[in-house]
Design a protein around this motif. Structure first.
Motif, PDB file in Angstrom:
ATOM      1  N   ASP A  59       0.857  -1.176   0.000  1.00 44.53           N
ATOM      2  CA  ASP A  59       0.000   0.000   0.000  1.00 44.53           C
ATOM      3  C   ASP A  59       0.897   1.230   0.000  1.00 44.53           C
ATOM      4  O   ASP A  59       1.534   1.535   1.008  1.00 44.53           O
ATOM      5  CB  ASP A  59      -0.912   0.001   1.219  1.00 44.53           C
ATOM      6  CG  ASP A  59      -1.984   1.072   1.147  1.00 44.53           C
ATOM      7  OD1 ASP A  59      -1.873   1.987   0.305  1.00 44.53           O
ATOM      8  OD2 ASP A  59      -2.945   0.988   1.929  1.00 44.53           O
ATOM      9  N   PRO A  60       0.973   1.957  -1.116  1.00 47.54           N
ATOM     10  CA  PRO A  60       1.895   3.089  -1.181  1.00 47.54           C
ATOM     11  C   PRO A  60       1.557   4.225  -0.221  1.00 47.54           C
ATOM     12  O   PRO A  60       2.414   5.032   0.104  1.00 47.54           O
ATOM     13  CB  PRO A  60       1.798   3.554  -2.640  1.00 47.54           C
ATOM     14  CG  PRO A  60       0.570   2.954  -3.174  1.00 47.54           C
ATOM     15  CD  PRO A  60       0.280   1.740  -2.361  1.00 47.54           C
ATOM     16  N   GLN A  61       0.327   4.282   0.277  1.00 47.25           N
ATOM     17  CA  GLN A  61      -0.018   5.322   1.249  1.00 47.25           C
ATOM     18  C   GLN A  61       0.561   5.016   2.626  1.00 47.25           C
ATOM     19  O   GLN A  61       0.782   5.915   3.418  1.00 47.25           O
ATOM     20  CB  GLN A  61      -1.531   5.471   1.348  1.00 47.25           C
ATOM     21  CG  GLN A  61      -2.159   5.970   0.065  1.00 47.25           C
ATOM     22  CD  GLN A  61      -3.664   6.046   0.158  1.00 47.25           C
ATOM     23  OE1 GLN A  61      -4.264   5.508   1.087  1.00 47.25           O
ATOM     24  NE2 GLN A  61      -4.275   6.709  -0.803  1.00 47.25           N
ATOM     25  N   ILE A  62       0.818   3.756   2.908  1.00 45.81           N
ATOM     26  CA  ILE A  62       1.341   3.343   4.210  1.00 45.81           C
ATOM     27  C   ILE A  62       2.833   3.038   4.142  1.00 45.81           C
ATOM     28  O   ILE A  62       3.580   3.350   5.068  1.00 45.81           O
ATOM     29  CB  ILE A  62       0.562   2.120   4.739  1.00 45.81           C
ATOM     30  CG1 ILE A  62      -0.905   2.478   4.937  1.00 45.81           C
ATOM     31  CG2 ILE A  62       1.171   1.599   6.025  1.00 45.81           C
ATOM     32  CD1 ILE A  62      -1.785   1.312   5.270  1.00 45.81           C
ATOM     33  N   ASN A  63       3.260   2.423   3.049  1.00 45.82           N
ATOM     34  CA  ASN A  63       4.659   2.017   2.912  1.00 45.82           C
ATOM     35  C   ASN A  63       5.590   3.225   2.908  1.00 45.82           C
ATOM     36  O   ASN A  63       5.309   4.228   2.270  1.00 45.82           O
ATOM     37  CB  ASN A  63       4.875   1.225   1.617  1.00 45.82           C
ATOM     38  CG  ASN A  63       4.213  -0.119   1.650  1.00 45.82           C
ATOM     39  OD1 ASN A  63       3.885  -0.634   2.708  1.00 45.82           O
ATOM     40  ND2 ASN A  63       4.006  -0.689   0.492  1.00 45.82           N
ATOM     41  N   PRO A  65       9.601   4.536   2.070  1.00 49.46           N
ATOM     42  CA  PRO A  65      10.738   4.105   1.244  1.00 49.46           C
ATOM     43  C   PRO A  65      11.712   3.260   2.068  1.00 49.46           C
ATOM     44  O   PRO A  65      11.938   3.518   3.238  1.00 49.46           O
ATOM     45  CB  PRO A  65      11.381   5.407   0.801  1.00 49.46           C
ATOM     46  CG  PRO A  65      10.320   6.439   0.967  1.00 49.46           C
ATOM     47  CD  PRO A  65       9.446   5.971   2.087  1.00 49.46           C
ATOM     48  N   SER A  66      12.278   2.240   1.429  1.00 50.54           N
ATOM     49  CA  SER A  66      13.177   1.337   2.134  1.00 50.54           C
ATOM     50  C   SER A  66      14.516   1.267   1.413  1.00 50.54           C
ATOM     51  O   SER A  66      14.585   1.343   0.185  1.00 50.54           O
ATOM     52  CB  SER A  66      12.554  -0.056   2.200  1.00 50.54           C
ATOM     53  OG  SER A  66      13.441  -0.965   2.774  1.00 50.54           O
ATOM     54  N   GLU A  74      10.445  -7.253  -3.505  1.00 51.88           N
ATOM     55  CA  GLU A  74       9.114  -7.846  -3.310  1.00 51.88           C
ATOM     56  C   GLU A  74       8.023  -6.865  -3.731  1.00 51.88           C
ATOM     57  O   GLU A  74       7.037  -7.247  -4.348  1.00 51.88           O
ATOM     58  CB  GLU A  74       8.909  -8.266  -1.856  1.00 51.88           C
ATOM     59  CG  GLU A  74       9.536  -9.585  -1.504  1.00 51.88           C
ATOM     60  CD  GLU A  74       8.929 -10.750  -2.277  1.00 51.88           C
ATOM     61  OE1 GLU A  74       7.691 -10.865  -2.363  1.00 51.88           O
ATOM     62  OE2 GLU A  74       9.705 -11.556  -2.805  1.00 51.88           O
ATOM     63  N   ARG A  75       8.187  -5.598  -3.397  1.00 52.08           N
ATOM     64  CA  ARG A  75       7.201  -4.598  -3.802  1.00 52.08           C
ATOM     65  C   ARG A  75       7.128  -4.500  -5.323  1.00 52.08           C
ATOM     66  O   ARG A  75       6.036  -4.440  -5.892  1.00 52.08           O
ATOM     67  CB  ARG A  75       7.546  -3.237  -3.213  1.00 52.08           C
ATOM     68  CG  ARG A  75       7.302  -3.150  -1.733  1.00 52.08           C
ATOM     69  CD  ARG A  75       7.682  -1.790  -1.209  1.00 52.08           C
ATOM     70  NE  ARG A  75       7.547  -1.724   0.235  1.00 52.08           N
ATOM     71  CZ  ARG A  75       8.068  -0.774   0.992  1.00 52.08           C
ATOM     72  NH1 ARG A  75       8.751   0.218   0.442  1.00 52.08           N
ATOM     73  NH2 ARG A  75       7.907  -0.797   2.293  1.00 52.08           N
ATOM     74  N   SER A  76       8.275  -4.478  -5.987  1.00 49.59           N
ATOM     75  CA  SER A  76       8.264  -4.362  -7.442  1.00 49.59           C
ATOM     76  C   SER A  76       7.760  -5.656  -8.094  1.00 49.59           C
ATOM     77  O   SER A  76       7.091  -5.614  -9.132  1.00 49.59           O
ATOM     78  CB  SER A  76       9.645  -3.994  -7.967  1.00 49.59           C
ATOM     79  OG  SER A  76      10.576  -4.993  -7.664  1.00 49.59           O
ATOM     80  N   ARG A  77       8.017  -6.820  -7.478  1.00 51.72           N
ATOM     81  CA  ARG A  77       7.529  -8.088  -8.021  1.00 51.72           C
ATOM     82  C   ARG A  77       6.010  -8.147  -7.977  1.00 51.72           C
ATOM     83  O   ARG A  77       5.356  -8.571  -8.931  1.00 51.72           O
ATOM     84  CB  ARG A  77       8.103  -9.260  -7.223  1.00 51.72           C
ATOM     85  CG  ARG A  77       7.688 -10.629  -7.750  1.00 51.72           C
ATOM     86  CD  ARG A  77       8.098 -11.738  -6.815  1.00 51.72           C
ATOM     87  NE  ARG A  77       7.421 -11.683  -5.538  1.00 51.72           N
ATOM     88  CZ  ARG A  77       6.193 -12.177  -5.310  1.00 51.72           C
ATOM     89  NH1 ARG A  77       5.504 -12.720  -6.289  1.00 51.72           N
ATOM     90  NH2 ARG A  77       5.645 -12.112  -4.118  1.00 51.72           N
ATOM     91  N   VAL A  78       5.425  -7.695  -6.892  1.00 53.16           N
ATOM     92  CA  VAL A  78       3.975  -7.730  -6.736  1.00 53.16           C
ATOM     93  C   VAL A  78       3.307  -6.773  -7.728  1.00 53.16           C
ATOM     94  O   VAL A  78       2.255  -7.079  -8.283  1.00 53.16           O
ATOM     95  CB  VAL A  78       3.593  -7.366  -5.281  1.00 53.16           C
ATOM     96  CG1 VAL A  78       2.133  -7.071  -5.154  1.00 53.16           C
ATOM     97  CG2 VAL A  78       3.991  -8.484  -4.344  1.00 53.16           C
TER      98      VAL A  78
END
Length: 177
Positions: A59-63, A65-66, A74-78
Protein backbone atom coordinates in the motif's frame (compact mmCIF):
# COMPACT_ATOMS: atom_id res chain seq x y z
CA UNK A 1 14.91 -31.24 -33.19
CA UNK A 2 14.78 -34.10 -30.67
CA UNK A 3 16.44 -31.89 -28.06
CA UNK A 4 13.78 -29.26 -28.59
CA UNK A 5 10.97 -31.76 -27.97
CA UNK A 6 12.79 -33.20 -24.94
CA UNK A 7 13.18 -29.68 -23.54
CA UNK A 8 9.52 -28.96 -24.23
CA UNK A 9 8.43 -32.21 -22.54
CA UNK A 10 10.58 -31.54 -19.47
CA UNK A 11 9.21 -28.00 -19.25
CA UNK A 12 5.66 -29.33 -19.44
CA UNK A 13 6.42 -31.85 -16.68
CA UNK A 14 7.89 -29.11 -14.50
CA UNK A 15 4.90 -26.83 -14.94
CA UNK A 16 2.54 -29.72 -14.22
CA UNK A 17 4.05 -30.22 -10.78
CA UNK A 18 4.47 -26.55 -9.88
CA UNK A 19 2.07 -23.66 -10.33
CA UNK A 20 2.71 -19.96 -10.40
CA UNK A 21 5.63 -18.77 -8.28
CA UNK A 22 6.65 -22.38 -7.54
CA UNK A 23 3.54 -23.21 -5.50
CA UNK A 24 3.14 -26.97 -5.37
CA UNK A 25 -0.03 -27.95 -7.23
CA UNK A 26 -0.77 -30.90 -4.98
CA UNK A 27 -3.15 -28.47 -3.28
CA UNK A 28 -6.00 -26.60 -4.93
CA UNK A 29 -5.01 -24.08 -7.60
CA UNK A 30 -6.68 -21.22 -5.74
CA UNK A 31 -7.65 -20.67 -2.15
CA UNK A 32 -11.37 -20.65 -1.60
CA UNK A 33 -13.17 -18.52 0.95
CA UNK A 34 -15.28 -20.45 3.40
CA UNK A 35 -18.56 -19.11 4.79
CA UNK A 36 -17.86 -19.81 8.44
CA UNK A 37 -14.61 -20.71 10.17
CA UNK A 38 -15.90 -23.38 12.55
CA UNK A 39 -14.09 -24.03 15.82
CA UNK A 40 -11.98 -27.19 15.75
CA UNK A 41 -10.32 -29.14 18.58
CA UNK A 42 -6.60 -28.60 19.10
CA UNK A 43 -4.50 -31.78 18.77
CA UNK A 44 -1.00 -30.52 17.88
CA UNK A 45 1.30 -33.11 16.34
CA UNK A 46 5.09 -32.94 15.93
CA UNK A 47 4.75 -34.48 12.45
CA UNK A 48 3.49 -31.12 11.16
CA UNK A 49 5.25 -27.80 11.54
CA UNK A 50 5.31 -24.31 10.13
CA UNK A 51 8.83 -23.36 9.07
CA UNK A 52 8.62 -19.77 7.90
CA UNK A 53 6.15 -16.92 7.31
CA UNK A 54 6.58 -14.05 4.86
CA UNK A 55 4.14 -11.14 5.10
CA UNK A 56 4.05 -8.21 2.70
CA UNK A 57 1.82 -5.13 2.88
CA UNK A 58 1.53 -3.45 -0.51
CA UNK A 59 0.00 0.00 0.00
CA UNK A 60 1.89 3.09 -1.18
CA UNK A 61 -0.02 5.32 1.25
CA UNK A 62 1.34 3.34 4.21
CA UNK A 63 4.66 2.02 2.91
CA UNK A 64 7.73 4.10 3.59
CA UNK A 65 10.74 4.10 1.24
CA UNK A 66 13.18 1.34 2.13
CA UNK A 67 16.91 0.91 1.64
CA UNK A 68 16.49 -2.88 1.95
CA UNK A 69 16.88 -4.43 -1.50
CA UNK A 70 14.74 -7.47 -0.66
CA UNK A 71 11.77 -5.35 0.44
CA UNK A 72 12.05 -3.19 -2.67
CA UNK A 73 12.25 -6.31 -4.85
CA UNK A 74 9.11 -7.85 -3.31
CA UNK A 75 7.20 -4.60 -3.80
CA UNK A 76 8.26 -4.36 -7.44
CA UNK A 77 7.53 -8.09 -8.02
CA UNK A 78 3.97 -7.73 -6.74
CA UNK A 79 3.32 -4.63 -8.84
CA UNK A 80 5.04 -5.91 -11.99
CA UNK A 81 2.81 -5.70 -15.05
CA UNK A 82 0.27 -3.25 -13.61
CA UNK A 83 -0.10 -0.76 -16.45
CA UNK A 84 -2.66 1.68 -15.10
CA UNK A 85 -3.98 2.92 -11.77
CA UNK A 86 -6.87 0.42 -11.78
CA UNK A 87 -4.49 -2.54 -12.04
CA UNK A 88 -2.15 -1.10 -9.38
CA UNK A 89 -5.06 -0.51 -7.02
CA UNK A 90 -6.25 -4.11 -7.52
CA UNK A 91 -2.86 -5.27 -6.20
CA UNK A 92 -2.97 -3.22 -2.98
CA UNK A 93 -3.31 -5.41 0.08
CA UNK A 94 -1.68 -8.08 2.23
CA UNK A 95 0.28 -11.01 0.83
CA UNK A 96 1.02 -14.01 3.06
CA UNK A 97 3.33 -16.97 2.30
CA UNK A 98 3.55 -19.87 4.73
CA UNK A 99 6.18 -22.60 4.43
CA UNK A 100 5.26 -25.80 6.24
CA UNK A 101 6.23 -29.44 6.43
CA UNK A 102 4.45 -32.75 6.85
CA UNK A 103 6.52 -35.77 7.93
CA UNK A 104 3.86 -38.34 7.06
CA UNK A 105 1.50 -38.81 4.14
CA UNK A 106 -2.02 -37.59 4.91
CA UNK A 107 -4.84 -35.42 3.57
CA UNK A 108 -4.49 -31.90 4.97
CA UNK A 109 -6.31 -28.60 4.80
CA UNK A 110 -4.42 -25.34 5.31
CA UNK A 111 -6.78 -22.71 6.67
CA UNK A 112 -5.90 -19.03 6.95
CA UNK A 113 -8.14 -17.19 9.42
CA UNK A 114 -7.94 -13.41 9.69
CA UNK A 115 -9.58 -10.27 11.06
CA UNK A 116 -9.67 -6.97 9.23
CA UNK A 117 -9.53 -3.48 10.68
CA UNK A 118 -13.00 -2.26 9.66
CA UNK A 119 -14.83 -5.51 10.53
CA UNK A 120 -13.93 -5.74 14.21
CA UNK A 121 -13.98 -9.26 15.67
CA UNK A 122 -15.52 -10.88 12.56
CA UNK A 123 -13.30 -13.80 11.47
CA UNK A 124 -12.92 -14.64 7.78
CA UNK A 125 -11.12 -17.67 6.38
CA UNK A 126 -9.57 -19.06 3.21
CA UNK A 127 -8.23 -22.56 2.73
CA UNK A 128 -6.37 -24.97 0.46
CA UNK A 129 -6.82 -28.75 0.38
CA UNK A 130 -3.80 -31.05 -0.05
CA UNK A 131 -4.24 -34.73 -0.89
CA UNK A 132 -1.55 -37.16 0.37
CA UNK A 133 0.68 -34.33 1.58
CA UNK A 134 4.17 -35.33 2.64
CA UNK A 135 7.25 -33.10 2.47
CA UNK A 136 7.71 -29.34 2.32
CA UNK A 137 5.05 -27.00 0.96
CA UNK A 138 4.33 -23.33 0.46
CA UNK A 139 0.80 -21.90 0.71
CA UNK A 140 0.02 -18.35 -0.42
CA UNK A 141 -2.93 -16.26 0.71
CA UNK A 142 -3.77 -12.68 -0.15
CA UNK A 143 -6.33 -10.04 0.75
CA UNK A 144 -6.36 -7.64 -2.19
CA UNK A 145 -8.24 -5.00 -4.12
CA UNK A 146 -11.72 -4.01 -2.99
CA UNK A 147 -11.67 -6.40 -0.03
CA UNK A 148 -8.56 -4.68 1.31
CA UNK A 149 -9.64 -1.13 0.45
CA UNK A 150 -13.15 -1.45 1.94
CA UNK A 151 -12.46 -3.69 4.95
CA UNK A 152 -9.00 -2.38 5.92
CA UNK A 153 -5.70 -3.93 6.90
CA UNK A 154 -5.39 -7.41 8.37
CA UNK A 155 -4.93 -6.81 12.08
CA UNK A 156 -4.72 -10.41 13.31
CA UNK A 157 -4.30 -13.80 11.66
CA UNK A 158 -3.61 -17.46 12.25
CA UNK A 159 -2.90 -20.34 9.92
CA UNK A 160 -3.72 -23.94 10.87
CA UNK A 161 -3.13 -27.39 9.43
CA UNK A 162 -6.26 -29.53 9.73
CA UNK A 163 -6.26 -33.32 9.62
CA UNK A 164 -9.53 -35.25 10.10
CA UNK A 165 -11.27 -32.25 11.68
CA UNK A 166 -8.47 -31.56 14.20
CA UNK A 167 -5.86 -28.82 14.24
CA UNK A 168 -2.45 -30.52 14.05
CA UNK A 169 -0.27 -27.48 13.21
CA UNK A 170 -0.61 -23.82 14.19
CA UNK A 171 1.06 -20.47 13.56
CA UNK A 172 -0.45 -17.14 14.55
CA UNK A 173 0.23 -13.44 14.80
CA UNK A 174 0.88 -11.72 18.10
CA UNK A 175 -2.51 -10.00 18.01
CA UNK A 176 -4.55 -13.18 17.47
CA UNK A 177 -6.51 -14.19 20.56
Amino acid sequence: MKRFFLLLASLAAATASFGENGRNKIGDDFSHTIDKANVLPLALDDSFQFRKSIILLNDPQINKPSFDAMINFERSRVNYGALNSYERRARYGHYFKFFWRSNRKTDLTVRFEYRQQNLGAFVQAKEYNYKDAKGSFMSEFDILGDQYIEDGKVCGWRVVLIENGKIVGLNQSFLWN
